[in-house]
Design a protein around this motif. Sequence first.
Motif, mmCIF file in Angstrom:
data_model
loop_
_atom_site.group_PDB
_atom_site.id
_atom_site.type_symbol
_atom_site.label_atom_id
_atom_site.label_comp_id
_atom_site.label_asym_id
_atom_site.label_seq_id
_atom_site.Cartn_x
_atom_site.Cartn_y
_atom_site.Cartn_z
ATOM 1 N N VAL A 92 0.851 -1.183 0.000
ATOM 2 C CA VAL A 92 0.000 0.000 0.000
ATOM 3 C C VAL A 92 0.893 1.242 0.000
ATOM 4 O O VAL A 92 1.714 1.409 0.902
ATOM 5 C CB VAL A 92 -0.919 0.022 1.234
ATOM 6 C CG1 VAL A 92 -1.803 1.259 1.224
ATOM 7 C CG2 VAL A 92 -1.760 -1.249 1.280
ATOM 8 N N PRO A 93 0.751 2.114 -0.991
ATOM 9 C CA PRO A 93 1.586 3.318 -1.021
ATOM 10 C C PRO A 93 1.261 4.255 0.123
ATOM 11 O O PRO A 93 0.099 4.389 0.522
ATOM 12 C CB PRO A 93 1.243 3.944 -2.379
ATOM 13 C CG PRO A 93 -0.116 3.424 -2.707
ATOM 14 C CD PRO A 93 -0.186 2.044 -2.133
ATOM 15 N N ALA A 94 2.290 4.888 0.660
ATOM 16 C CA ALA A 94 2.125 5.872 1.737
ATOM 17 C C ALA A 94 2.521 7.242 1.199
ATOM 18 O O ALA A 94 3.609 7.400 0.638
ATOM 19 C CB ALA A 94 2.982 5.502 2.940
ATOM 20 N N CYS A 95 1.638 8.211 1.359
ATOM 21 C CA CYS A 95 1.926 9.552 0.873
ATOM 22 C C CYS A 95 2.959 10.230 1.776
ATOM 23 O O CYS A 95 3.285 9.749 2.865
ATOM 24 C CB CYS A 95 0.643 10.378 0.807
ATOM 25 S SG CYS A 95 -0.115 10.671 2.418
ATOM 26 N N THR A 96 3.455 11.371 1.317
ATOM 27 C CA THR A 96 4.507 12.088 2.050
ATOM 28 C C THR A 96 4.060 12.442 3.468
ATOM 29 O O THR A 96 4.836 12.331 4.424
ATOM 30 C CB THR A 96 4.896 13.365 1.291
ATOM 31 O OG1 THR A 96 5.332 13.013 -0.034
ATOM 32 C CG2 THR A 96 6.030 14.095 1.993
ATOM 33 N N GLU A 97 2.808 12.888 3.609
ATOM 34 C CA GLU A 97 2.303 13.279 4.928
ATOM 35 C C GLU A 97 2.289 12.087 5.885
ATOM 36 O O GLU A 97 2.706 12.201 7.045
ATOM 37 C CB GLU A 97 0.899 13.860 4.798
ATOM 38 C CG GLU A 97 0.292 14.305 6.121
ATOM 39 C CD GLU A 97 -1.121 14.834 5.979
ATOM 40 O OE1 GLU A 97 -1.737 15.178 7.009
ATOM 41 O OE2 GLU A 97 -1.625 14.898 4.838
ATOM 42 N N LEU A 98 1.832 10.938 5.412
ATOM 43 C CA LEU A 98 1.780 9.750 6.265
ATOM 44 C C LEU A 98 3.181 9.276 6.612
ATOM 45 O O LEU A 98 3.440 8.877 7.756
ATOM 46 C CB LEU A 98 1.004 8.635 5.567
ATOM 47 C CG LEU A 98 0.900 7.312 6.333
ATOM 48 C CD1 LEU A 98 0.258 7.514 7.693
ATOM 49 C CD2 LEU A 98 0.117 6.285 5.523
ATOM 50 N N VAL A 99 4.089 9.296 5.650
ATOM 51 C CA VAL A 99 5.473 8.885 5.912
ATOM 52 C C VAL A 99 6.074 9.729 7.033
ATOM 53 O O VAL A 99 6.733 9.215 7.946
ATOM 54 C CB VAL A 99 6.316 8.984 4.631
ATOM 55 C CG1 VAL A 99 7.806 8.824 4.949
ATOM 56 C CG2 VAL A 99 5.890 7.925 3.622
ATOM 57 N N ALA A 100 5.859 11.047 6.974
ATOM 58 C CA ALA A 100 6.413 11.944 7.997
ATOM 59 C C ALA A 100 5.837 11.628 9.374
ATOM 60 O O ALA A 100 6.565 11.599 10.382
ATOM 61 C CB ALA A 100 6.124 13.392 7.615
ATOM 62 N N ILE A 101 4.525 11.370 9.438
ATOM 63 C CA ILE A 101 3.876 11.066 10.726
ATOM 64 C C ILE A 101 4.402 9.759 11.297
ATOM 65 O O ILE A 101 4.704 9.657 12.501
ATOM 66 C CB ILE A 101 2.347 11.004 10.542
ATOM 67 C CG1 ILE A 101 1.789 12.392 10.228
ATOM 68 C CG2 ILE A 101 1.675 10.443 11.798
ATOM 69 C CD1 ILE A 101 0.315 12.401 9.884
ATOM 70 N N LEU A 102 4.529 8.733 10.454
ATOM 71 C CA LEU A 102 5.001 7.433 10.930
ATOM 72 C C LEU A 102 6.462 7.498 11.355
ATOM 73 O O LEU A 102 6.854 6.898 12.367
ATOM 74 C CB LEU A 102 4.806 6.387 9.834
ATOM 75 C CG LEU A 102 3.351 6.048 9.489
ATOM 76 C CD1 LEU A 102 3.292 5.095 8.301
ATOM 77 C CD2 LEU A 102 2.631 5.447 10.689
#
Length: 233
Positions: A92-102
């Motif tokens: 599942v691709p993760a967008c830039t915003e989600l990557v930063a949060i994780l």
Amino acid sequence: MAAANEDELFLLTDRQCSSILDWAAEQPRNGGVLQAFLASLALAALQPKEALALRARDMELADNGSGVLLIGPQEQKHRREASGDAGTIRRVPACTELVAILKEEITRRDLRPHDAIFVLDDGRALTAPVYRKIWQQARAAVLEAYEIDSPLGRNISALRDTCIAAWLTNGDQTAAHILAVAECAGMSAPRLAERFAQCLRKPMPDEIPWDRMKAAFRIPGPPSEPALAARRP
């Protein structure tokens, strides 16, 4: 008032989703983990049980902001870990915003590969009763009074539905695109098309390949009679 069909879509707006994530991050207790958990539903369309099963090793988070979440069938998880078999993995691709949060959550808790991602600050697991209570608090804090009394966002799955709808409407809606969205969401293409029918645009008349449709439905005529051979005298 008639009861809402469980398959009927009541989608949140982008502003409402962002406000819910901001509200979670501002909580004095468990703000980081709650924001990360809700973001995985709102930005990667995970089911809550899929998100809760995530470990740090299940995330490929690049420095350039791109990322992928590796989701395995829940019923195979323990068997796969015991046997070492990778099984069927959904990427599942993760967008830039989600990557930063994780990434922030992983760094904050100094997680190791086998550590679960979504754990409360006191070390307890994030469970369904806990996140359902938090969801109702977030909904009450963000939505208008008339929206709170409506089916809008009544269940936390509204975050996932809103994400899937955005994937569909923001693409070209070709068969390949719909199949890709279905794969990322972990559901069949027919089920996706049925549940999210309102998100699929109808083709314009000039987009319909009439020539190919006519050829496909053309009824062949009767076979021509073969010419009789001339008799020799």
